[in-house]
Design a protein around this motif. Sequence first.
Motif, mmCIF file in Angstrom:
data_model
loop_
_atom_site.group_PDB
_atom_site.id
_atom_site.type_symbol
_atom_site.label_atom_id
_atom_site.label_comp_id
_atom_site.label_asym_id
_atom_site.label_seq_id
_atom_site.Cartn_x
_atom_site.Cartn_y
_atom_site.Cartn_z
ATOM 1 N N SER A 307 29.992 21.892 -40.637
ATOM 2 C CA SER A 307 29.929 23.381 -40.336
ATOM 3 C C SER A 307 28.483 23.398 -39.646
ATOM 4 O O SER A 307 27.720 22.653 -39.471
ATOM 5 N N TRP A 308 28.549 24.548 -38.830
ATOM 6 C CA TRP A 308 27.372 25.040 -37.940
ATOM 7 C C TRP A 308 27.249 26.403 -38.054
ATOM 8 O O TRP A 308 27.861 27.282 -38.130
ATOM 9 N N LEU A 309 26.011 26.850 -38.226
ATOM 10 C CA LEU A 309 25.393 28.052 -38.067
ATOM 11 C C LEU A 309 24.348 28.402 -37.040
ATOM 12 O O LEU A 309 23.557 27.698 -37.042
ATOM 13 N N HIS A 310 24.186 29.295 -36.202
ATOM 14 C CA HIS A 310 23.279 29.768 -35.158
ATOM 15 C C HIS A 310 23.054 31.338 -35.593
ATOM 16 O O HIS A 310 24.021 32.025 -35.350
ATOM 17 N N ALA A 311 21.853 31.749 -36.050
ATOM 18 C CA ALA A 311 21.793 32.937 -36.705
ATOM 19 C C ALA A 311 20.484 33.600 -36.262
ATOM 20 O O ALA A 311 19.303 32.871 -36.324
ATOM 21 N N ASP A 312 20.507 34.598 -35.086
ATOM 22 C CA ASP A 312 19.386 35.482 -34.535
ATOM 23 C C ASP A 312 19.018 36.250 -35.520
ATOM 24 O O ASP A 312 19.657 37.326 -35.794
ATOM 25 N N LEU A 313 17.769 36.168 -36.311
ATOM 26 C CA LEU A 313 17.689 37.142 -37.358
ATOM 27 C C LEU A 313 16.544 37.908 -37.029
ATOM 28 O O LEU A 313 16.139 39.103 -37.980
ATOM 29 N N GLY A 314 16.338 38.161 -35.648
ATOM 30 C CA GLY A 314 15.717 39.249 -35.249
ATOM 31 C C GLY A 314 13.999 39.090 -35.522
ATOM 32 O O GLY A 314 13.687 38.343 -36.223
ATOM 33 N N GLY A 315 13.441 39.707 -34.503
ATOM 34 C CA GLY A 315 11.856 39.417 -34.526
ATOM 35 C C GLY A 315 11.303 38.385 -34.004
ATOM 36 O O GLY A 315 10.313 37.978 -34.375
ATOM 37 N N GLY A 316 12.274 37.652 -33.175
ATOM 38 C CA GLY A 316 11.957 36.294 -32.813
ATOM 39 C C GLY A 316 12.319 35.242 -33.897
ATOM 40 O O GLY A 316 12.078 33.875 -33.804
ATOM 41 N N ASP A 317 12.922 35.328 -35.020
ATOM 42 C CA ASP A 317 13.251 34.493 -36.068
ATOM 43 C C ASP A 317 14.624 33.888 -36.060
ATOM 44 O O ASP A 317 15.520 34.807 -35.375
ATOM 45 N N ALA A 324 27.271 18.080 -42.075
ATOM 46 C CA ALA A 324 28.263 17.032 -41.599
ATOM 47 C C ALA A 324 28.230 15.859 -42.528
ATOM 48 O O ALA A 324 27.434 15.583 -43.043
ATOM 49 N N VAL A 325 29.646 15.423 -42.515
ATOM 50 C CA VAL A 325 30.038 14.151 -43.218
ATOM 51 C C VAL A 325 30.434 13.043 -42.221
ATOM 52 O O VAL A 325 31.487 13.467 -41.201
ATOM 53 N N SER A 326 29.649 12.170 -41.989
ATOM 54 C CA SER A 326 29.937 11.110 -40.961
ATOM 55 C C SER A 326 31.298 10.524 -41.091
ATOM 56 O O SER A 326 31.783 10.346 -42.442
ATOM 57 N N THR A 327 31.764 9.919 -39.978
ATOM 58 C CA THR A 327 33.318 9.164 -40.056
ATOM 59 C C THR A 327 33.008 7.595 -40.405
ATOM 60 O O THR A 327 33.812 6.829 -40.334
ATOM 61 N N ARG A 328 31.592 6.992 -40.232
ATOM 62 C CA ARG A 328 31.226 5.940 -40.398
ATOM 63 C C ARG A 328 31.794 5.160 -41.889
ATOM 64 O O ARG A 328 31.354 6.117 -42.964
ATOM 65 N N PRO A 329 32.151 4.161 -41.854
ATOM 66 C CA PRO A 329 32.346 3.662 -43.187
ATOM 67 C C PRO A 329 31.068 3.530 -44.274
ATOM 68 O O PRO A 329 30.053 3.280 -43.669
ATOM 69 N N ARG A 438 20.547 39.969 -43.694
ATOM 70 C CA ARG A 438 21.989 39.984 -43.597
ATOM 71 C C ARG A 438 22.498 40.453 -42.337
ATOM 72 O O ARG A 438 22.237 41.195 -41.556
ATOM 73 N N LEU A 439 23.395 39.490 -41.779
ATOM 74 C CA LEU A 439 24.157 39.573 -40.552
ATOM 75 C C LEU A 439 25.432 40.141 -40.640
ATOM 76 O O LEU A 439 26.209 39.292 -41.162
ATOM 77 N N ASP A 440 25.846 41.171 -39.964
ATOM 78 C CA ASP A 440 27.306 41.641 -39.975
ATOM 79 C C ASP A 440 27.739 41.419 -38.672
ATOM 80 O O ASP A 440 27.542 42.410 -37.938
ATOM 81 N N GLY A 441 28.569 40.520 -38.540
ATOM 82 C CA GLY A 441 29.359 40.261 -37.516
ATOM 83 C C GLY A 441 28.573 39.628 -36.141
ATOM 84 O O GLY A 441 28.775 39.787 -35.094
ATOM 85 N N THR A 442 27.142 39.323 -36.509
ATOM 86 C CA THR A 442 26.264 38.788 -35.359
ATOM 87 C C THR A 442 26.102 37.240 -35.472
ATOM 88 O O THR A 442 25.373 36.774 -34.747
ATOM 89 N N ALA A 443 26.425 36.678 -36.464
ATOM 90 C CA ALA A 443 26.140 35.154 -36.645
ATOM 91 C C ALA A 443 27.335 34.318 -36.104
ATOM 92 O O ALA A 443 28.263 35.127 -35.818
ATOM 93 N N HIS A 444 26.831 33.294 -35.639
ATOM 94 C CA HIS A 444 27.705 32.321 -34.854
ATOM 95 C C HIS A 444 28.046 31.078 -35.808
ATOM 96 O O HIS A 444 26.997 30.371 -36.101
ATOM 97 N N ALA A 445 29.485 30.906 -36.134
ATOM 98 C CA ALA A 445 29.466 29.780 -37.053
ATOM 99 C C ALA A 445 30.770 28.987 -36.758
ATOM 100 O O ALA A 445 31.546 29.632 -35.933
ATOM 101 N N GLU A 446 30.915 27.903 -37.271
ATOM 102 C CA GLU A 446 32.134 26.958 -37.180
ATOM 103 C C GLU A 446 31.993 26.053 -38.281
ATOM 104 O O GLU A 446 31.418 25.576 -38.598
ATOM 105 N N VAL A 447 33.659 25.813 -38.588
ATOM 106 C CA VAL A 447 33.685 24.633 -39.544
ATOM 107 C C VAL A 447 34.836 23.847 -38.898
ATOM 108 O O VAL A 447 35.938 24.426 -38.221
ATOM 109 N N GLY A 448 34.631 22.602 -38.794
ATOM 110 C CA GLY A 448 35.553 21.630 -38.414
ATOM 111 C C GLY A 448 35.853 20.455 -39.024
ATOM 112 O O GLY A 448 35.527 19.870 -40.205
ATOM 113 N N THR A 449 37.101 19.797 -38.721
ATOM 114 C CA THR A 449 37.504 18.703 -39.532
ATOM 115 C C THR A 449 38.287 17.644 -38.360
ATOM 116 O O THR A 449 38.471 18.159 -37.337
ATOM 117 N N ARG A 450 38.181 16.214 -38.985
ATOM 118 C CA ARG A 450 39.088 15.291 -37.990
ATOM 119 C C ARG A 450 40.187 14.784 -38.870
ATOM 120 O O ARG A 450 40.248 14.765 -40.053
#
Length: 450
Positions: A307-317, A324-329, A438-450
């Motif tokens: 999973s990934w998140l980039h959140a601009d919190l305003g005011g330079g924050d 992540a869970v690795s694929t390595r044994p 609180r970010l309403d519709g302005t956060a950038h996020a992703e969930v992925g699987t293999r």
Amino acid sequence: MTGSMRLTTSGRVSPVRLDLRASADHVLRPFGTTLARVEGRVRVAGLADDPAASGELEISPLAARRIRYRLAFTAGGRRLVLDGWKSITPRHPVRSMTVLPFTLYEDDEPLGTGTLRFRARALPSFLAGFRFPRREDPDALTAARWRGAPGRTEVWYTTVTDPATGTGLWLHHELTAPADGSAAYAHGWAAVFPKGAPVRHARFGPVPWKPEDRGFAADGVRAVPGRLAGAAGAMNWDLTEQPEAAPLFTFPRWSWRRPLLPAAQILPAARATYEGTVRYEDGTLELTGAPGASARIYGHGNARRWSWLHADLGGGDVLEIVAAVSTRPGLRRLPPLVFLRLRRDGRTWPRRPERSAIGWAGALRFRADIGLPTWTVTGRAGLRRIRVTVTQPEDRTLALEYTDPDGARATCRNCERADAQVRLDRWWGRWRPEADWRLDGTAHAEVGTR
């Protein structure tokens, strides 16, 4: 520093506390004078509590035998200045270095006088706070890393929010070098997330990879310092990028220079603004001063789950999370490793990226519960703890499938109009709220699987 102040008018004595951070452009010179910027929080009981105080610090303990503070802050709309002066003397070296007499002014009129003291119990955190920041060149961090090894992937991606319309934008550029030694290829996609309308996307490539020293260039698509341009299907874009903050290393800095981990991610600029035009099949997006960021990934391919998140919190924050869970044994059986970086008021927490992933000898590390439509990250470092809740509504999420260097298929579910709630607490004898975003519709996020 803590102490007290007596007001001139009422004679009332009020406790005072300063939590400050000083930064200088040069190393301290023992026999010279160093000027530094100072910022932080000023609290005067019953009068002021300003977390955005700022000023200057003159450090000249031997040359002029003084250390002077001038700190401006607000109190109920009034602009006040704290002027303090340590007179260093060899007769009383400890006391003269740790005791700060000061006068409080409003419009050059004294409001009160007091004394602040640097307590011995604060010495460990004071010494641990010294840093010699490295100056990173954002353009150098955008340059291609791949040098011909098979089984590698390299990504340049950009996410933006249009403040005028609430539309999200995702540009993904990828180099894949298959593990079987076959020729490397370039591909990617562009996606627009309009508010109240279906997500639009188009792919470009795959085409043979041709090295570009400044970044990514393939199939008429470019992602180089200061410029993003290209076309895919019914979409085309031409944007300029202006960095607004220093680079942010989500993973340990050494992992980007020496790729010992399965993958590493960085932001050449933690924040940037974008200008230009994006055209898609049934609309046009005009960006003016739109906030966002460009990031880089280099490694052996995607994680087993992430999973990934980039959140601009305003005011330079800004807040960046990769879990992540690795694929390595062996590693694939572990819970997700969390790399969390919160840049707030110019400082990054936790202090080291490893802290959120492994804690102290594996204890007190951060934890992630990855799922859809909602996923969470919680953790504690030092005197702070955080809870992040991310929601990716199905109608705002785009699922795309692609191939890793080892031939396995990966699916990412990306939302450039995600919601996020971030709660930061600090320990003051008990947990107390420090910040809440609180970010309403302005956060950038992703969930992925293999």
